[in-house]
Design a protein around this motif. Structure first.
Motif, mmCIF file in Angstrom:
data_model
loop_
_atom_site.group_PDB
_atom_site.id
_atom_site.type_symbol
_atom_site.label_atom_id
_atom_site.label_comp_id
_atom_site.label_asym_id
_atom_site.label_seq_id
_atom_site.Cartn_x
_atom_site.Cartn_y
_atom_site.Cartn_z
ATOM 1 N N TRP A 128 1.200 -8.722 -7.489
ATOM 2 C CA TRP A 128 1.618 -10.106 -7.652
ATOM 3 C C TRP A 128 0.384 -10.995 -7.518
ATOM 4 N N GLN A 162 5.989 -4.373 -4.006
ATOM 5 C CA GLN A 162 6.193 -2.936 -3.807
ATOM 6 C C GLN A 162 4.866 -2.209 -3.990
ATOM 7 N N PRO A 163 4.773 -0.972 -3.515
ATOM 8 C CA PRO A 163 3.535 -0.207 -3.750
ATOM 9 C C PRO A 163 3.251 -0.094 -5.244
ATOM 10 N N GLY A 164 2.072 -0.473 -5.670
ATOM 11 C CA GLY A 164 1.700 -0.402 -7.071
ATOM 12 C C GLY A 164 2.147 -1.587 -7.905
ATOM 13 N N GLU A 165 2.905 -2.496 -7.318
ATOM 14 C CA GLU A 165 3.401 -3.676 -8.032
ATOM 15 C C GLU A 165 2.554 -4.864 -7.591
ATOM 16 N N GLU A 178 0.835 -1.198 0.000
ATOM 17 C CA GLU A 178 0.000 0.000 0.000
ATOM 18 C C GLU A 178 0.873 1.252 0.000
ATOM 19 N N ALA A 179 1.590 1.534 1.055
ATOM 20 C CA ALA A 179 2.511 2.669 1.087
ATOM 21 C C ALA A 179 3.947 2.217 1.293
ATOM 22 N N SER A 180 4.149 0.925 1.435
ATOM 23 C CA SER A 180 5.494 0.367 1.561
ATOM 24 C C SER A 180 5.420 -1.078 1.095
ATOM 25 N N SER A 181 6.561 -1.728 0.963
ATOM 26 C CA SER A 181 6.562 -3.102 0.472
ATOM 27 C C SER A 181 5.879 -4.016 1.473
#
Lengths: 201, 173
Positions: A144, A139-142, A106-109
């Motif tokens: 999986w 990661q944020p925005g990544e 969200e804001a961090s991994s």
């Protein structure tokens, strides 16, 4: 020779010391291993929820008597291709339950530490140890994606709740857990679970 | 005589209580003291910061096009992402028996989020000596990389020991 009796104060000291010793011993023996006081974030299939810094979504949940997994006995010395083992069927006395999830920081991994399947009658099941699972940090925005594989009795494979415990938050207060309710598990003949892979969303 | 006996009993009781508390609470108290308070290391005028046996100097962070290992393995950032490489110089006073300090590089970015090295970046493209702190801090020059979304810029770089709640290094970009 007269016997001296202990004074009330002395007896009180002995009692206090004994109580202190017993109290400390009880405290050590009963100290909880896991934190309590968790807050629960709830959701349903297709719905994104955020728990402890991880945004997660359950896309579908399916059940089948057989899944296809990479063949551990495959000898790639005789393979003309890239050496990838062809899938082999794996059966179970109960049913395979496969939940496809997607997650991102969200804001961090973030990563998910544990998943459990809680059946309608309240029994909780861990992921099957017969199927390998890769762990990954998003990661944020990544995003999986992965298929989670459980082995459950047939009666537990129709509906239930996916419990999610996010990595790295076990000792934070309040602990946040996610519970995704699945009311209707798709019943099928065979599933080929997808390993952890990156995706766009 | 009675007063001396009472005093002896009181002293013995106090010692017993202290012994009980210490034997039960020493471990947890030590763990707490070792990890609190968590502080960021002060950065000297030369740009270096020291925690324990290790001094880190942040050399800078820049966008790079991709990674290629000495064996020819390559990584290119996926669409929508840019690859950034942070460089560090590490000096060490740690002895041979010193505990290993592994670290994670965290980049605080202009979008308000924090990023670490993505799992999209496999070890196949890692430098021969590894990324910063992967195998424990040691003296030398090391890099670490992160992927940031297009248009997002790095603002601060933290090097955090992977053990929970430890003092850490932080450098402004």
């Amino acid at each position: 020779m007269s016997r001296r009796r202990l004074s009330i104060g002395a007896w009180g000291t002995v009692a206090a010391l004994t109580a202190a010793a017993l109290g400390l011993g009880w405290h050590e023996a009963n100290r909880p291993e896991n934190p309590t006081g968790a807050t629960i974030v709830t959701g349903g299939v297709g719905q994104e929820v955020v728990a402890a810094g991880v945004r997660l979504r359950v896309d579908e949940v399916r059940s089948a008597p057989e899944i296809l997994v990479p063949d551990d006995d495959y000898d790639d010395d005789y393979d003309d291709d890239d050496g990838a083992a062809p899938p082999a069927p794996l059966t179970t006395p109960g049913r395979w339950l496969v939940a496809r999830v997607a997650f991102t920081g969200e804001a961090s991994s973030g990563d998910v530490d544990y998943y459990y399947w809680r059946s309608a009658d309240g029994v909780e099941y861990r992921l099957s140890e017969r199927v390998d699972r890769d762990r990954g940090t998003a990661q944020p925005g990544e995003w999986w994606h992965e298929d989670l594989v459980f082995e459950v009795p047939p009666e537990a494979a129709t509906r239930g709740t996916l419990l999610v415990e996010v990595e790295g938050v076990r000792w934070e207060v309040p602990l946040q857990l996610a519970e995704i309710r699945i009311d209707d598990v798709d019943q099928t003949d065979r599933i080929e679970p997808v390993a952890l892979t990156p995706g766009s969303s | 005589m009675a007063a001396r006996r009472t005093a002896a009993l009181a002293a013995g009781s106090a010692i017993a209580v202290v012994g009980l508390v210490v034997s039960v609470g020493w471990g947890p108290a030590q763990d707490w003291a070792d990890t609190h308070p968590v502080q960021v290391a002060a950065v000297d005028s030369d740009g270096s910061a020291t925690i324990g046996d290790f001094t880190l100097r942040f050399e800078g962070i820049e966008e790079i096009s991709g990674l290629e290992s000495s064996y020819g393995d390559r990584f290119d950032p996926p669409p929508g992402w840019r690859l950034w490489s942070a460089s560090f110089e590490v000096a060490s006073d740690a002895g041979e028996d010193a505990p290993v300090v592994s670290t994670t590089t965290v980049v605080e970015a202009s979008d308000g989020a924090s990023y670490t090295r993505s799992d999209l970046i496999s070890f196949d493209v890692a430098p021969d000596d590894g990324w910063l702190g992967d195998f424990g801090l040691e003296a030398g020059s090391f890099d670490d990389v992160v992927l940031l979304p297009d248009g997002v810029l790095p603002e601060r770089v933290r090097v955090v020991p992977t053990l929970e709640a430890r003092d850490y290094w932080a450098f402004d970009v």
